[in-house]
Design an enzyme around this catalytic site. Sequence first.
Site, mmCIF file in Angstrom:
data_model
loop_
_atom_site.group_PDB
_atom_site.id
_atom_site.type_symbol
_atom_site.label_atom_id
_atom_site.label_comp_id
_atom_site.label_asym_id
_atom_site.label_seq_id
_atom_site.Cartn_x
_atom_site.Cartn_y
_atom_site.Cartn_z
ATOM 1 N N TYR A 48 0.844 -1.195 0.000
ATOM 2 C CA TYR A 48 0.000 0.000 0.000
ATOM 3 C C TYR A 48 0.874 1.238 0.000
ATOM 4 C CZ TYR A 48 -3.590 3.362 1.329
ATOM 5 O OH TYR A 48 -4.436 4.439 1.343
ATOM 6 N N ASP A 62 -1.923 15.692 6.501
ATOM 7 C CA ASP A 62 -2.696 14.937 5.517
ATOM 8 C C ASP A 62 -4.000 15.677 5.199
ATOM 9 O OD1 ASP A 62 -3.648 12.930 3.861
ATOM 10 O OD2 ASP A 62 -4.389 11.691 5.519
ATOM 11 N N ASP A 89 -3.056 5.687 -2.736
ATOM 12 C CA ASP A 89 -4.055 6.657 -2.273
ATOM 13 C C ASP A 89 -4.041 7.862 -3.215
ATOM 14 O OD1 ASP A 89 -5.565 8.520 -0.914
ATOM 15 O OD2 ASP A 89 -4.440 8.375 0.966
ATOM 16 N N ASP A 91 -6.295 10.302 -2.989
ATOM 17 C CA ASP A 91 -7.067 11.356 -2.319
ATOM 18 C C ASP A 91 -8.411 11.595 -3.032
ATOM 19 O OD1 ASP A 91 -5.319 11.683 -0.222
ATOM 20 O OD2 ASP A 91 -4.278 13.381 -1.084
ATOM 21 N N HIS A 116 -7.351 4.373 -5.038
ATOM 22 C CA HIS A 116 -8.661 4.685 -4.463
ATOM 23 C C HIS A 116 -8.891 6.181 -4.429
ATOM 24 C CE1 HIS A 116 -7.121 5.728 -0.421
ATOM 25 N NE2 HIS A 116 -6.411 4.612 -0.438
ATOM 26 N N CYS A 126 -7.533 13.823 7.256
ATOM 27 C CA CYS A 126 -7.374 12.420 7.612
ATOM 28 C C CYS A 126 -8.732 11.802 7.911
ATOM 29 C CB CYS A 126 -6.458 12.292 8.829
ATOM 30 S SG CYS A 126 -6.393 10.622 9.510
ATOM 31 N N ARG A 161 -13.459 5.066 -2.058
ATOM 32 C CA ARG A 161 -13.464 5.237 -0.607
ATOM 33 C C ARG A 161 -14.589 6.200 -0.239
ATOM 34 N NH1 ARG A 161 -8.646 7.977 3.113
ATOM 35 N NH2 ARG A 161 -10.064 9.354 4.274
ATOM 36 N N GLU A 191 -14.413 3.969 5.103
ATOM 37 C CA GLU A 191 -13.472 4.503 6.083
ATOM 38 C C GLU A 191 -14.106 4.629 7.459
ATOM 39 O OE1 GLU A 191 -10.671 4.632 7.132
ATOM 40 O OE2 GLU A 191 -9.595 6.345 6.275
ATOM 41 N N ASN A 213 -9.266 -0.502 6.790
ATOM 42 C CA ASN A 213 -8.109 0.330 7.088
ATOM 43 C C ASN A 213 -7.719 0.120 8.550
ATOM 44 O OD1 ASN A 213 -6.161 2.280 7.375
ATOM 45 N ND2 ASN A 213 -7.517 4.021 7.032
#
Length: 307
Positions: A48, A62, A89, A91, A116, A126, A161, A191, A213
Site C-alpha cells: 500500500y 494529511d 491513495d 485522495d 482509491h 485524515c 473510498r 473509512e 483500514n
Amino acid sequence: MLSTSVTPSEKRKAMRAGLASGTLQRYPGAFTPLTGPLIQQLGFEGVYISGAVMAAELGLPDIGMTTLTEVAQRGREISRMTDLPTLIDADTGFGEAMNVARAVHELEDAGVSGLHLEDQVNPKRCGHLDGKEVVSLDLAVQRIAAAVSARRDSDLVIMARTDIRGVSGLEAAKDRAKALEAAGADAIFPEAMASLEEFAAIREAVDVPILANMTEFGKSALFTHQQLQDVGVNIAIHPVSLLRIAMGAIERELGLLQQTGTLDGAVERMQTRSRLYELNDYAAYNAFDEGVFNFEVPVGHRGDGDA
C-alpha cells in the site's frame, strides 16, 4: 536489479485475482521504496502507498496538499521495487472529473495496480479525524465514473473510498457504497468503521470486494486478519504503521545519541549493512558489471561496517 521484471499488467491481474480469491489480501504501507522488497520477502500479498505517509515525509499534514506529480513519482518509485501489486491513495482525485481522469492516466503510467478515490470535500483531512465533510452523492459518483472511463488498462483496480460513516452514520455508508459500486467501482473502502459488525454490514450491502483500514490511533479497532476475513473483508491495509515504527525507533535512538554521545548501544537493534545490501540487491549489480560494483557483499554481523 534496477526494477521488478513483473509488468504492471501482470501485477494488476494478480491484484484482481487476490481480491477474488476468498483469502484476505494483506497490504502493509511502504513508506520508502526500500520497504517494498521487504514487504515482498516477508510474504505479504501487496504493498500500500499511503497519502498520509507521502504528506508526512514532506513535512505536511494529511489535508490534500501533495500534488499529483509528487504522488505519481512516489507510486513509480515504490512500484518498480516490488513484484507485488501496489495500491495507491489518490485522495480526492486532485480536483473533479477531468482532474480525476488525468490522475488515473498518471498513476497508470507510474505502474500502480490500483488506486482509491474518496468522497471528501477539498481540502480533505485524515479519515479518522472529526469534522470531515463529504461531497454530494452526484459528485462522488461522478468522480468514480470519470476514473473508470479514463483508465486504459481494464485491469487497473478503481476503488471508491467513502468517508460518510463519520458524517451521517452506517446506513448512509451502506447506501453510498451501493451507489459507488453501481458507478463502476471495482472495490469499496468504507473509512472509519466502528466495529466488525459494521464491516459485515458493508459486506452485505455490496457485491464487490471491501477494504479495512487498520490504522493505529484511529476510529477502528485493530482487528486481526482472521477477524476481518471472517466478516468478509477482502483486503486490509496498514497504511502508516511502518512509518510510525521507524520514526519511533529513530526518535528513541537519537535521544540515546544526544544523551551518551554514541550509538554503540543501539547497533544491535539496527539493520545490518549486509541486510541492506540484500534488499538493494547489490549482488545482482555486482554480477551485471564488475567494473562498476567490484566487491564482495559482506555477511551480516555487528562489525559489518558503517556504509
